[in-house]
Design a protein around this motif. Structure first.
Motif, PDB file in Angstrom:
ATOM      1  N   ILE A  54       3.149  -1.272   0.407  1.00  0.00           N
ATOM      2  CA  ILE A  54       2.250  -0.354   0.245  1.00  0.00           C
ATOM      3  C   ILE A  54       1.189  -0.518   1.278  1.00  0.00           C
ATOM      4  O   ILE A  54       0.716   0.436   1.992  1.00  0.00           O
ATOM      5  CB  ILE A  54       1.659  -0.107  -1.269  1.00  0.00           C
ATOM      6  CG1 ILE A  54       2.833  -0.007  -2.200  1.00  0.00           C
ATOM      7  CG2 ILE A  54       0.799   0.933  -1.304  1.00  0.00           C
ATOM      8  CD1 ILE A  54       3.602   1.374  -1.857  1.00  0.00           C
ATOM      9  N   ALA A  55       0.532  -1.761   1.275  1.00  0.00           N
ATOM     10  CA  ALA A  55      -0.489  -2.012   2.293  1.00  0.00           C
ATOM     11  C   ALA A  55      -0.393  -3.696   2.640  1.00  0.00           C
ATOM     12  O   ALA A  55      -0.048  -4.485   1.950  1.00  0.00           O
ATOM     13  CB  ALA A  55      -1.881  -1.820   1.425  1.00  0.00           C
ATOM     14  N   THR A  56      -0.817  -3.738   3.885  1.00  0.00           N
ATOM     15  CA  THR A  56      -0.913  -5.008   4.414  1.00  0.00           C
ATOM     16  C   THR A  56      -2.269  -5.170   4.809  1.00  0.00           C
ATOM     17  O   THR A  56      -3.109  -4.492   5.188  1.00  0.00           O
ATOM     18  CB  THR A  56       0.067  -5.338   5.668  1.00  0.00           C
ATOM     19  OG1 THR A  56      -0.330  -4.301   6.734  1.00  0.00           O
ATOM     20  CG2 THR A  56       1.557  -5.061   5.144  1.00  0.00           C
ATOM     21  N   GLY A  57      -2.565  -6.584   5.489  1.00  0.00           N
ATOM     22  CA  GLY A  57      -3.693  -6.727   6.308  1.00  0.00           C
ATOM     23  C   GLY A  57      -4.951  -7.130   5.218  1.00  0.00           C
ATOM     24  O   GLY A  57      -5.988  -6.968   5.530  1.00  0.00           O
ATOM     25  N   LEU A  58      -4.615  -7.343   3.933  1.00  0.00           N
ATOM     26  CA  LEU A  58      -5.715  -7.569   2.978  1.00  0.00           C
ATOM     27  C   LEU A  58      -5.977  -9.189   3.026  1.00  0.00           C
ATOM     28  O   LEU A  58      -5.269  -9.939   3.227  1.00  0.00           O
ATOM     29  CB  LEU A  58      -5.112  -7.148   1.633  1.00  0.00           C
ATOM     30  CG  LEU A  58      -4.958  -5.671   1.420  1.00  0.00           C
ATOM     31  CD1 LEU A  58      -4.165  -5.684   0.019  1.00  0.00           C
ATOM     32  CD2 LEU A  58      -6.186  -4.970   1.381  1.00  0.00           C
ATOM     33  N   ASN A  59      -7.510  -9.413   2.982  1.00  0.00           N
ATOM     34  CA  ASN A  59      -7.772 -10.617   3.014  1.00  0.00           C
ATOM     35  C   ASN A  59      -8.097 -11.308   1.699  1.00  0.00           C
ATOM     36  O   ASN A  59      -8.930 -11.075   0.945  1.00  0.00           O
ATOM     37  CB  ASN A  59      -9.261 -10.673   3.765  1.00  0.00           C
ATOM     38  CG  ASN A  59      -9.771 -11.960   4.187  1.00  0.00           C
ATOM     39  OD1 ASN A  59      -9.030 -12.985   3.557  1.00  0.00           O
ATOM     40  ND2 ASN A  59     -10.613 -12.348   5.202  1.00  0.00           N
ATOM     41  N   ARG A  87      -7.568   3.782   3.524  1.00  0.00           N
ATOM     42  CA  ARG A  87      -8.181   2.558   2.862  1.00  0.00           C
ATOM     43  C   ARG A  87      -9.839   2.781   3.120  1.00  0.00           C
ATOM     44  O   ARG A  87      -9.996   3.410   4.438  1.00  0.00           O
ATOM     45  CB  ARG A  87      -7.642   1.465   3.608  1.00  0.00           C
ATOM     46  CG  ARG A  87      -8.276   0.267   3.112  1.00  0.00           C
ATOM     47  CD  ARG A  87      -8.086  -1.306   3.846  1.00  0.00           C
ATOM     48  NE  ARG A  87      -6.650  -1.076   3.480  1.00  0.00           N
ATOM     49  CZ  ARG A  87      -5.878  -2.184   4.137  1.00  0.00           C
ATOM     50  NH1 ARG A  87      -6.659  -3.291   4.923  1.00  0.00           N
ATOM     51  NH2 ARG A  87      -4.552  -2.334   4.220  1.00  0.00           N
ATOM     52  N   GLN A  88     -10.459   2.599   2.326  1.00  0.00           N
ATOM     53  CA  GLN A  88     -12.008   2.640   2.513  1.00  0.00           C
ATOM     54  C   GLN A  88     -12.742   1.359   1.811  1.00  0.00           C
ATOM     55  O   GLN A  88     -12.303   1.271   0.463  1.00  0.00           O
ATOM     56  CB  GLN A  88     -12.669   3.894   2.004  1.00  0.00           C
ATOM     57  CG  GLN A  88     -14.037   3.979   1.837  1.00  0.00           C
ATOM     58  CD  GLN A  88     -14.782   3.970   3.391  1.00  0.00           C
ATOM     59  OE1 GLN A  88     -14.323   4.740   4.426  1.00  0.00           O
ATOM     60  NE2 GLN A  88     -15.815   3.277   3.513  1.00  0.00           N
ATOM     61  N   ALA A  89     -13.579   0.599   2.497  1.00  0.00           N
ATOM     62  CA  ALA A  89     -14.354  -0.541   1.889  1.00  0.00           C
ATOM     63  C   ALA A  89     -15.276   0.307   0.965  1.00  0.00           C
ATOM     64  O   ALA A  89     -16.070   1.198   1.388  1.00  0.00           O
ATOM     65  CB  ALA A  89     -14.868  -1.416   2.886  1.00  0.00           C
ATOM     66  N   ILE A  90     -15.534  -0.154  -0.199  1.00  0.00           N
ATOM     67  CA  ILE A  90     -16.651   0.043  -1.015  1.00  0.00           C
ATOM     68  C   ILE A  90     -17.944  -0.478  -0.706  1.00  0.00           C
ATOM     69  O   ILE A  90     -17.903  -1.788  -0.605  1.00  0.00           O
ATOM     70  CB  ILE A  90     -16.207  -0.037  -2.520  1.00  0.00           C
ATOM     71  CG1 ILE A  90     -15.206   0.526  -2.838  1.00  0.00           C
ATOM     72  CG2 ILE A  90     -17.241   0.307  -3.625  1.00  0.00           C
ATOM     73  CD1 ILE A  90     -14.890   2.061  -2.734  1.00  0.00           C
ATOM     74  N   ASN A  91     -19.097   0.200  -0.993  1.00  0.00           N
ATOM     75  CA  ASN A  91     -20.455  -0.101  -0.489  1.00  0.00           C
ATOM     76  C   ASN A  91     -21.135  -0.538  -1.790  1.00  0.00           C
ATOM     77  O   ASN A  91     -20.760  -0.140  -2.865  1.00  0.00           O
ATOM     78  CB  ASN A  91     -21.067   1.009   0.460  1.00  0.00           C
ATOM     79  CG  ASN A  91     -20.575   1.201   1.560  1.00  0.00           C
ATOM     80  OD1 ASN A  91     -20.261   0.194   2.400  1.00  0.00           O
ATOM     81  ND2 ASN A  91     -20.636   2.623   1.813  1.00  0.00           N
ATOM     82  N   ASN A 106     -13.097 -12.468  -0.011  1.00  0.00           N
ATOM     83  CA  ASN A 106     -14.159 -12.799   1.001  1.00  0.00           C
ATOM     84  C   ASN A 106     -15.336 -11.869   0.575  1.00  0.00           C
ATOM     85  O   ASN A 106     -16.705 -11.924   1.285  1.00  0.00           O
ATOM     86  CB  ASN A 106     -13.725 -12.425   2.468  1.00  0.00           C
ATOM     87  CG  ASN A 106     -13.358 -11.154   2.671  1.00  0.00           C
ATOM     88  OD1 ASN A 106     -13.099 -10.282   1.705  1.00  0.00           O
ATOM     89  ND2 ASN A 106     -13.181 -10.697   3.952  1.00  0.00           N
ATOM     90  N   GLY A 107     -15.277 -11.109  -0.287  1.00  0.00           N
ATOM     91  CA  GLY A 107     -16.475 -10.177  -0.818  1.00  0.00           C
ATOM     92  C   GLY A 107     -16.183  -8.560  -0.450  1.00  0.00           C
ATOM     93  O   GLY A 107     -17.197  -7.761  -0.559  1.00  0.00           O
ATOM     94  N   THR A 108     -14.904  -8.196  -0.241  1.00  0.00           N
ATOM     95  CA  THR A 108     -14.830  -6.803   0.103  1.00  0.00           C
ATOM     96  C   THR A 108     -14.105  -5.954  -0.939  1.00  0.00           C
ATOM     97  O   THR A 108     -13.007  -6.792  -1.655  1.00  0.00           O
ATOM     98  CB  THR A 108     -14.080  -6.533   1.251  1.00  0.00           C
ATOM     99  OG1 THR A 108     -14.893  -7.171   2.253  1.00  0.00           O
ATOM    100  CG2 THR A 108     -13.822  -5.144   1.781  1.00  0.00           C
ATOM    101  N   LEU A 109     -14.410  -4.848  -1.330  1.00  0.00           N
ATOM    102  CA  LEU A 109     -13.833  -4.233  -2.330  1.00  0.00           C
ATOM    103  C   LEU A 109     -12.983  -2.711  -1.577  1.00  0.00           C
ATOM    104  O   LEU A 109     -13.839  -2.105  -1.026  1.00  0.00           O
ATOM    105  CB  LEU A 109     -14.576  -3.748  -3.493  1.00  0.00           C
ATOM    106  CG  LEU A 109     -13.980  -2.772  -4.636  1.00  0.00           C
ATOM    107  CD1 LEU A 109     -12.822  -3.251  -5.599  1.00  0.00           C
ATOM    108  CD2 LEU A 109     -15.071  -2.348  -5.560  1.00  0.00           C
ATOM    109  N   GLN A 110     -11.746  -2.954  -1.704  1.00  0.00           N
ATOM    110  CA  GLN A 110     -11.033  -1.784  -0.757  1.00  0.00           C
ATOM    111  C   GLN A 110     -10.656  -0.874  -1.941  1.00  0.00           C
ATOM    112  O   GLN A 110     -10.080  -0.979  -3.020  1.00  0.00           O
ATOM    113  CB  GLN A 110      -9.940  -2.447  -0.281  1.00  0.00           C
ATOM    114  CG  GLN A 110     -10.156  -3.392   0.946  1.00  0.00           C
ATOM    115  CD  GLN A 110     -10.657  -2.916   2.201  1.00  0.00           C
ATOM    116  OE1 GLN A 110     -10.960  -1.667   2.240  1.00  0.00           O
ATOM    117  NE2 GLN A 110     -11.054  -3.672   3.237  1.00  0.00           N
TER     118      GLN A 110
END
Length: 369
Positions: free
Chosen positions: A35-40, A72-76, A59-63
């Motif tokens: 479904i998705a790649t490139g996740l850290n 895909r969008q990173a959550i602030n 690493n501290g990101t919520l996708q």
């Protein structure tokens, strides 16, 4: 707004791709879709009512990933996170009333005086931004450590929150003491107050949030769909990974009893002792378990009421058949990558997160060929 995406054991192998060949397991022919790649180093996931998925990256990101993986969008709005070693942004779960409240909970390694520790925050998700962020649990004491944070989140049938923790690697003896949160299962109300049915709410010199103790490093937890009891699994040292039913006030023995040994060899306590709980199931050698879910959807009728556990060490999905509270059969399905989390999706598929710097979100579906 989402942005475009920039056993008897049966061991089966496959090469993952967007259109992988069917994989024959003991009970079902399946196909595994990427479904998705490139996740850290993704760690945890939860499904939103529209079928999209929140995925934590260590690493501290919520996708926020769409159901088809195309956007895909990173959550602030995340708080400060100590993303070192095994620490970082860990699990995430939405509230039962998320559709109206927009409330979610997430666990992370929280920096502070003395080092860091597992913490849990409550927040509202509004237009891909976290608002009203508040820390509702902070494991005490903190240590300067990169290891053993736990940390799975489960909402029980009464709407209260279970939080699993770890022994921080160097603090194993603290798992046997009730004046701290080290090596414990925590049970709190969603405002952070201790649940009134916890076993030590009236005991002096004990942390009122404790549900059970004597745990090493719990990275899998799920409610049994029939009994509502909390099932957990935890990493053993060198061998001795365990599955337990976490019951209030019970002592699960670490480090007094274990089926593992010191890294490099050497005994750690005993394998059994009166008054200490024996695991329902254990692995020697270790599979390095992470993520766990009971399957109760209709998409795979052959897997009804089976328990699924991810394996980091062997890159497998472990399927366990149960007879009551006993594991009666184990199947190992080779995924070929470190499996960090396992969840049942709203579509009845089994979803996996793979643990690497190029981690993947995978979906297991019935084979169509």
């Amino acid at each position: 707004m989402l942005k475009p995406l920039l056993l008897t054991s049966l061991v089966a192998s496959l090469t993952l791709s967007a259109h992988a060949d069917p994989l024959l397991t003991e009970k079902a022919a399946v196909q595994i879709e990427t479904i998705a790649t490139g996740l850290n180093h993704p760690w945890g996931m939860t499904f939103l009512p529209n079928g999209s998925i929140l995925v934590t990256e260590r690493n501290g990101t919520l996708q926020h990933i769409s159901a088809d993986g195309k956007t895909r969008q990173a959550i602030n709005g995340l708080p400060q996170i100590d993303a070192r070693g095994q620490g970082g942004l860990l699990d995430v779960i939405i509230a039962a009333d998320f559709s109206t409240s927009k409330t979610l909970y997430f666990s992370f390694s929280e920096p502070g005086t003395g080092g860091n520790s597992t913490a849990v925050a409550r927040a509202k998700l509004i237009d891909d931004t976290l608002t009203d962020v508040s820390i509702i649990f902070s494991q005490q004491p903190k240590y300067d450590s990169r290891h053993h944070f736990g940390s799975r989140l489960v909402i029980d049938n009464n709407g209260k929150l279970f939080i699993t923790t770890g022994d921080r690697g160097s603090e194993r003896t603290q798992a046997q003491k009730l004046d701290n949160h080290i090596g414990k299962v925590i049970h709190i109300n969603t405002d952070g107050t201790p649940s009134t049915d916890n076993p030590y709410v009236s005991q002096a010199n004990a942390k009122k949030e404790i549900w059970s103790y004597g745990h090493r490093n719990i990275q899998g937890a799920a409610l049994h769909p029939q009994t509502g009891q909390l099932w957990t699994h935890e990493h053993g040292p060198q061998g001795g990974d365990e599955i337990n039913i976490a019951l209030p006030g019970k002592n699960y023995g670490w480090p007094l009893i274990t089926y593992g040994e010191e890294y490099g060899g050497g005994a750690i306590g005993k394998t059994a002792q009166e008054g200490l709980e024996q695991p329902l199931h254990y692995w020697v050698p270790s599979i390095a378990p992470s993520g766990m879910t009971f399957y109760n959807a209709e998409l795979f009728p052959e897997w009804q009421n089976n328990l699924f556990v991810g394996s980091l060490k062997f890159g497998q999905l472990v399927r366990l058949e149960l007879t009551g509270d006993k594991v009666s059969h184990e199947e190992r399905i080779m995924i070929g990558q470190r499996v960090r989390d396992v969840e049942q999706g709203p579509d009845g598929a089994v979803y996996l997160l793979t643990d690497s710097s190029d981690g993947q979100l995978l979906r297991i579906m019935p084979a169509t060929e």
